[in-house]
Design a protein around this motif. Structure first.
Motif, PDB file in Angstrom:
ATOM      1  N   ASP A  10      -0.840 -10.499   8.294  1.00 46.28           N
ATOM      2  CA  ASP A  10      -0.243  -8.963   8.810  1.00 46.28           C
ATOM      3  C   ASP A  10      -0.528  -8.239   7.639  1.00 46.28           C
ATOM      4  O   ASP A  10      -1.152  -7.016   7.473  1.00 46.28           O
ATOM      5  CB  ASP A  10       1.102  -9.131   9.197  1.00 46.28           C
ATOM      6  CG  ASP A  10       1.922  -9.936   8.405  1.00 46.28           C
ATOM      7  OD1 ASP A  10       1.590 -10.553   7.537  1.00 46.28           O
ATOM      8  OD2 ASP A  10       3.183 -10.333   8.843  1.00 46.28           O
ATOM      9  N   SER A  11       0.353  -8.418   6.522  1.00 48.86           N
ATOM     10  CA  SER A  11       0.227  -7.649   4.987  1.00 48.86           C
ATOM     11  C   SER A  11       0.765  -8.771   4.016  1.00 48.86           C
ATOM     12  O   SER A  11       1.512  -9.507   4.385  1.00 48.86           O
ATOM     13  CB  SER A  11       1.460  -6.854   5.328  1.00 48.86           C
ATOM     14  OG  SER A  11       2.109  -6.523   3.883  1.00 48.86           O
ATOM     15  N   THR A  12      -0.280  -8.800   3.155  1.00 43.62           N
ATOM     16  CA  THR A  12       0.102  -9.830   1.985  1.00 43.62           C
ATOM     17  C   THR A  12       1.347  -9.475   1.346  1.00 43.62           C
ATOM     18  O   THR A  12       1.995 -10.524   0.748  1.00 43.62           O
ATOM     19  CB  THR A  12      -1.176  -9.826   0.955  1.00 43.62           C
ATOM     20  OG1 THR A  12      -1.256  -8.493   0.343  1.00 43.62           O
ATOM     21  CG2 THR A  12      -2.310 -10.243   1.521  1.00 43.62           C
ATOM     22  N   GLU A  37      -1.906  -5.638   9.680  1.00 44.78           N
ATOM     23  CA  GLU A  37      -0.917  -4.527   9.425  1.00 44.78           C
ATOM     24  C   GLU A  37      -0.640  -4.067   7.764  1.00 44.78           C
ATOM     25  O   GLU A  37       0.714  -4.178   7.475  1.00 44.78           O
ATOM     26  CB  GLU A  37       0.489  -4.985   9.921  1.00 44.78           C
ATOM     27  CG  GLU A  37       0.546  -5.030  11.675  1.00 44.78           C
ATOM     28  CD  GLU A  37       1.959  -5.668  12.015  1.00 44.78           C
ATOM     29  OE1 GLU A  37       2.812  -5.458  11.768  1.00 44.78           O
ATOM     30  OE2 GLU A  37       1.578  -6.686  12.994  1.00 44.78           O
ATOM     31  N   GLY A  38      -1.665  -3.842   7.247  1.00 46.75           N
ATOM     32  CA  GLY A  38      -1.763  -3.465   5.869  1.00 46.75           C
ATOM     33  C   GLY A  38      -0.923  -2.255   5.867  1.00 46.75           C
ATOM     34  O   GLY A  38      -0.838  -1.323   6.480  1.00 46.75           O
ATOM     35  N   LYS A  39      -0.047  -2.203   4.736  1.00 46.86           N
ATOM     36  CA  LYS A  39       1.026  -0.999   4.372  1.00 46.86           C
ATOM     37  C   LYS A  39       0.834  -0.260   3.232  1.00 46.86           C
ATOM     38  O   LYS A  39       0.434  -0.621   2.408  1.00 46.86           O
ATOM     39  CB  LYS A  39       2.485  -1.717   4.410  1.00 46.86           C
ATOM     40  CG  LYS A  39       2.895  -2.471   5.429  1.00 46.86           C
ATOM     41  CD  LYS A  39       4.403  -2.821   5.389  1.00 46.86           C
ATOM     42  CE  LYS A  39       4.692  -3.887   4.115  1.00 46.86           C
ATOM     43  NZ  LYS A  39       6.120  -3.908   3.772  1.00 46.86           N
ATOM     44  N   GLY A  40       0.690   1.162   3.541  1.00 46.45           N
ATOM     45  CA  GLY A  40       0.708   1.926   2.230  1.00 46.45           C
ATOM     46  C   GLY A  40       2.084   2.386   1.969  1.00 46.45           C
ATOM     47  O   GLY A  40       3.039   2.165   2.423  1.00 46.45           O
ATOM     48  N   ARG A  41       2.219   3.277   1.013  1.00 43.18           N
ATOM     49  CA  ARG A  41       3.349   3.683   0.821  1.00 43.18           C
ATOM     50  C   ARG A  41       3.906   4.723   1.514  1.00 43.18           C
ATOM     51  O   ARG A  41       3.420   5.293   2.429  1.00 43.18           O
ATOM     52  CB  ARG A  41       3.219   4.657  -0.649  1.00 43.18           C
ATOM     53  CG  ARG A  41       2.673   3.755  -2.022  1.00 43.18           C
ATOM     54  CD  ARG A  41       2.427   4.566  -3.134  1.00 43.18           C
ATOM     55  NE  ARG A  41       3.809   5.386  -3.727  1.00 43.18           N
ATOM     56  CZ  ARG A  41       3.674   6.786  -3.882  1.00 43.18           C
ATOM     57  NH1 ARG A  41       2.848   7.675  -3.511  1.00 43.18           N
ATOM     58  NH2 ARG A  41       4.784   7.379  -4.578  1.00 43.18           N
ATOM     59  N   PHE A  42       5.360   4.777   1.686  1.00 45.34           N
ATOM     60  CA  PHE A  42       6.155   5.743   2.498  1.00 45.34           C
ATOM     61  C   PHE A  42       5.768   5.355   4.084  1.00 45.34           C
ATOM     62  O   PHE A  42       5.440   6.192   4.942  1.00 45.34           O
ATOM     63  CB  PHE A  42       5.765   6.963   2.254  1.00 45.34           C
ATOM     64  CG  PHE A  42       6.238   7.512   1.129  1.00 45.34           C
ATOM     65  CD1 PHE A  42       7.515   7.428   0.655  1.00 45.34           C
ATOM     66  CD2 PHE A  42       5.359   8.080   0.181  1.00 45.34           C
ATOM     67  CE1 PHE A  42       8.004   8.022  -0.594  1.00 45.34           C
ATOM     68  CE2 PHE A  42       5.782   8.412  -1.231  1.00 45.34           C
ATOM     69  CZ  PHE A  42       6.920   8.229  -1.617  1.00 45.34           C
ATOM     70  N   VAL A  55      -4.293  -7.905  -2.140  1.00 41.76           N
ATOM     71  CA  VAL A  55      -3.682  -8.976  -2.730  1.00 41.76           C
ATOM     72  C   VAL A  55      -2.264  -8.723  -3.091  1.00 41.76           C
ATOM     73  O   VAL A  55      -2.020  -7.460  -3.362  1.00 41.76           O
ATOM     74  CB  VAL A  55      -4.462  -9.399  -4.194  1.00 41.76           C
ATOM     75  CG1 VAL A  55      -4.691  -7.917  -5.060  1.00 41.76           C
ATOM     76  CG2 VAL A  55      -3.703 -10.230  -5.187  1.00 41.76           C
ATOM     77  N   SER A  56      -1.197  -9.738  -3.312  1.00 41.83           N
ATOM     78  CA  SER A  56      -0.116  -9.400  -3.597  1.00 41.83           C
ATOM     79  C   SER A  56       0.397 -10.360  -4.668  1.00 41.83           C
ATOM     80  O   SER A  56      -0.187 -11.524  -4.396  1.00 41.83           O
ATOM     81  CB  SER A  56       0.897  -9.605  -2.485  1.00 41.83           C
ATOM     82  OG  SER A  56       0.538  -8.480  -1.420  1.00 41.83           O
ATOM     83  N   VAL A  57       1.029  -9.724  -5.514  1.00 44.36           N
ATOM     84  CA  VAL A  57       1.558 -10.901  -6.631  1.00 44.36           C
ATOM     85  C   VAL A  57       3.294 -10.538  -6.715  1.00 44.36           C
ATOM     86  O   VAL A  57       3.652  -9.679  -6.909  1.00 44.36           O
ATOM     87  CB  VAL A  57       1.274 -10.443  -7.869  1.00 44.36           C
ATOM     88  CG1 VAL A  57       1.541 -11.573  -9.047  1.00 44.36           C
ATOM     89  CG2 VAL A  57      -0.083 -10.288  -7.843  1.00 44.36           C
TER      90      VAL A  57
END
Ligand code: BTN
Length: 236
Positions: A10-12, A37-42, A55-57
């Protein structure tokens, strides 16, 4: 560094949050081929077609350091793109641009796993996606590594370079992080007349500097203002 690979997420960032809650170690990495469901800012959407790098860390980190972590991540992305042969600029806080078009974005979210605080550092790079993969209304605003270079890139080695760059520029504690001074050199807005939308309203003036905490310093008609978070309007 443990790397968890997914075909679709959905979103990393959301996957990483669950892993933190389940006891993941600091610097756990989640990477997906595509996000639905990739999320951006705000609360904005981050369009995430197959071919991009998502990618998410998850990093054990202090809440007050997250703005600098976020800037450092933008810097790490710019350095990674430079390794691929593309010169990138940074638009505060962490949009990564090539000739004014967005090629990558960073979303850092905070999370508690009592008693500690965590940062979920999310990076989306338009790497092997093509402009045709994006909705029409975005095609003028974005670019991809593939269209800049005229050939495909290897997302696995891009990820490797990105993680190595992030480790290299990751802010130490104490003195002003060198990442902030390196960030300033690539920052496209310093010296320019800008308007920043913040939660407390619009701030207009000249973008003077990025302070050691990662805040944008703006010279307004009422004096200097330090902006912790906001979006610079595109036509400012
Ligand atoms: C922005 O420019 O608004 C930030 C975009 C951040 C996108 C990345 S892709 C990997 C991670 N997972 C998400 O849902 N968002 C971030």
């Amino acid at each position: 560094m443990k790397i968890i690979r997914k075909d679709t997420a959905d979103s990393t960032n959301e996957v990483a949050k669950v892993l933190v809650a389940e006891g993941a170690e600091s610097w756990t990495v989640v990477v997906a081929e595509k996000q639905v469901e990739g999320k951006g800012r705000f609360g904005r959407r981050w369009f995430s077609p197959r071919g991009g790098l998502y990618v998410s860390v998850a990093i054990l980190e202090d809440l007050e350091r997250l703005p600098v972590v976020s800037l450092s991540t933008g810097l790490a992305v710019a350095l990674t793109l430079e390794e691929e042969g593309v010169e990138a600029q940074l638009k505060w806080p962490n949009d990564v641009l090539v000739e004014g078009r967005k090629i990558a974005g960073v979303l850092v979210e905070g999370l508690t796993r009592p008693p500690a605080y965590w940062g979920i550092v999310g990076v989306g790079v338009n790497s092997n996606s093509r402009l045709e993969d994006y909705p029409k209304e975005l095609r003028e605003e974005v670019t991809t590594l593939r269209s800049e270079l005229g050939h495909r890139v290897d997302n696995a080695s891009l990820l490797e370079t990105l993680l190595a760059s992030l480790k290299e520029v990751y802010p130490g504690r104490g003195d002003e992080p060198t990442a902030v001074s390196r960030y300033r050199e690539r920052c496209a807005i310093l010296g320019k007349d800008i308007a920043v939308q913040t939660v407390d309203g619009m701030v207009r003036g000249i973008a003077l500097d990025i302070n050691p905490s990662g805040f944008l310093v703006v010279e307004t008609s009422d004096g200097e203002v330090e902006v912790a978070e906001g979006t610079i309007l595109p036509d400012s």
